[in-house]
Enzyme design. Structure first.
Site: not given
Ligand code: NAD
Ligand code: TYD
Length: 341
Positions: A85, A101, A126-128, A154, A158, A183, A209, A277-279
């Site tokens: 997630e 998950t 993630t860097d988060e 989240y 992680k 990101n 937004p 967003r809170p936090g």
């Molecule tokens: P996403 O939400 O686009 O995709 C997640 C996928 O995991 C989906 O296909 C979903 O169906 C599947 N999934 C969820 N729960 C599952 C479960 N219980 N069993 C099997 N499959 C399940 O996420 P993303 O942005 O592609 O991120 C992928 C990974 O990279 C995550 O672990 C996230 O923490 C990490 N990550 C993401 C970013 C980013 O910017 N998006 C940056 C750094 C790390």
């Molecule tokens: P997001 O794509 O949710 O990634 P993350 O919070 O994991 O970095 O959001 C990126 C940045 O954009 C974050 O600072 C929150 C902001 N944001 C908005 O300002 N408006 C939006 O509608 C969304 C989804 C994010």
């Protein structure tokens, strides 16, 4: 030929990683294991679903029986865990599924690796996990030694998974690696995240937004650069090590939004500041020196090129996001596989 399990491969980064492997690695066969949650979309794999080097299996990483059966059948050489997630805002509303998950699912995969003696488990983190940095200290960056200091359910989930991965390494000698990336943006990004949401809203002349004052900083990396980093870690990374991945591409959210509006020929009056967003983490910034030094990785795509490629992709692939917006993509599995099961 290596047999690789990619969990979460119907999502944004996992899907890009599968396309990347199939295009660039003729020595790889890939099994995608994905629960197809709201964020999973088989249309992301549409073109390659018939590729003989890809097998799709619908399943949940928290389902120990299903995971063990798959490992027994496939005898994987490596596992790359993208399944998670991933949306911070959703974690604030419903934390529990994130813990299930992201933490328990990781544990099941680690147990399976131990039981079936998989040669590598790679955790996509993630860097988060490092929390945030102040805006007035541009000299500070996250290194692999920065203490974990999470802000959202989240990121806490992680970080917990990362701790578990390192505990398995120490206790059971499980051959693990972890990447902590900033990101990502690029094709197939689910339209609830900042960049795709802003592109699609702008195209439809809907309000954009922006949370709080829009000055929060994220360190953006084009998704293909992340995929290449993971490939390198799998090939040359040292077991038991963590690698930060990021491209020194820090941007305030408001800058990103204005760039998108300008490129699409839309006016800034669409920008709407909304409740924060809170936090909300202020700034993320990765120091990628270790992966550069040890594995020679550097990002190849600049933000200007990457954002243009991303906008072009969303313009050319309307069906992909229109199906998501209408909910149709959730019927795709039935359409694609219903007759074959
Ligand atoms: P996403 O939400 O686009 O995709 C997640 C996928 O995991 C989906 O296909 C979903 O169906 C599947 N999934 C969820 N729960 C599952 C479960 N219980 N069993 C099997 N499959 C399940 O996420 P993303 O942005 O592609 O991120 C992928 C990974 O990279 C995550 O672990 C996230 O923490 C990490 N990550 C993401 C970013 C980013 O910017 N998006 C940056 C750094 C790390
Ligand atoms: P997001 O794509 O949710 O990634 P993350 O919070 O994991 O970095 O959001 C990126 C940045 O954009 C974050 O600072 C929150 C902001 N944001 C908005 O300002 N408006 C939006 O509608 C969304 C989804 C994010």
């Amino acid at each position: 030929m290596k047999n690789i399990l990619v969990t979460g491969g119907a999502g944004f980064i996992g899907g890009n990683f599968i396309h990347y492997l199939l295009q660039n690695r003729s020595d790889c066969r890939v099994v995608c294991f994905d629960a197809l949650t709201y964020a999973g979309n088989l249309e992301t794999l549409g073109e390659v679903l018939d590729n003989p080097r890809l097998r799709f299996v619908h399943g949940d990483i928290t389902d120990r029986g299903a995971v063990y059966r798959l490992f027994e059948e496939e005898g994987f050489d490596a596992v790359v865990n993208f399944a998670a997630e991933s949306h911070v805002d959703r974690s604030i509303d419903t934390p529990e599924i994130f813990l299930k998950t992201n933490i328990l699912g990781t544990q099941v995969l680690l147990d399976a690796c131990n039981k079936f003696q998989t040669k590598r488990y790679h955790q996509v983190s993630t860097d988060e996990v490092y929390g945030d940095l102040p805006l007035d200290r541009p000299d500070l960056f996250f290194t692999e030694e920065t203490p974990l200091h999470t802000s959202s359910p989240y990121s806490a989930s992680k970080a917990s998974a990362d701790l578990l991965v390192m505990a398995y390494y120490r206790t059971y000698s499980t051959p693990v690696t972890i990447s902590r990336c900033s990101n990502n943006y690029g094709p197939y990004h689910f339209p609830e995240k900042l960049i795709p949401l802003m592109i699609l809203n702008a195209l439809e002349d809907k309000p954009l937004p922006v949370y709080g004052d829009g000055k929060n900083v994220r360190d953006w990396l084009y998704v293909e650069d992340h995929c290449r980093a993971i490939e390198l870690i799998l090939e040359k990374g040292r077991v038991g090590e963590i690698y930060n991945v990021g491209g020194h591409n820090e941007k305030q959210n408001i800058e990103v939004v204005k760039t998108i509006l300008k490129a699409l020929g839309k006016g800034e009056e669409l920008i709407t500041f909304v409740r924060d967003r809170p936090g909300h983490d202020r700034r993320y910034a990765i120091d990628p020196a270790k992966i550069h030094r040890e594995l020679g990785w550097l990002p190849r795509t600049s933000f200007d090129d990457g954002i243009q490629k991303t906008m072009d992709w969303y313009l050319k692939n309307r069906a992909w996001w229109e199906h998501i917006r209408s909910g149709d993509y959730q019927n795709y599995y039935e359409k694609q596989y219903g007759m074959r099961l």
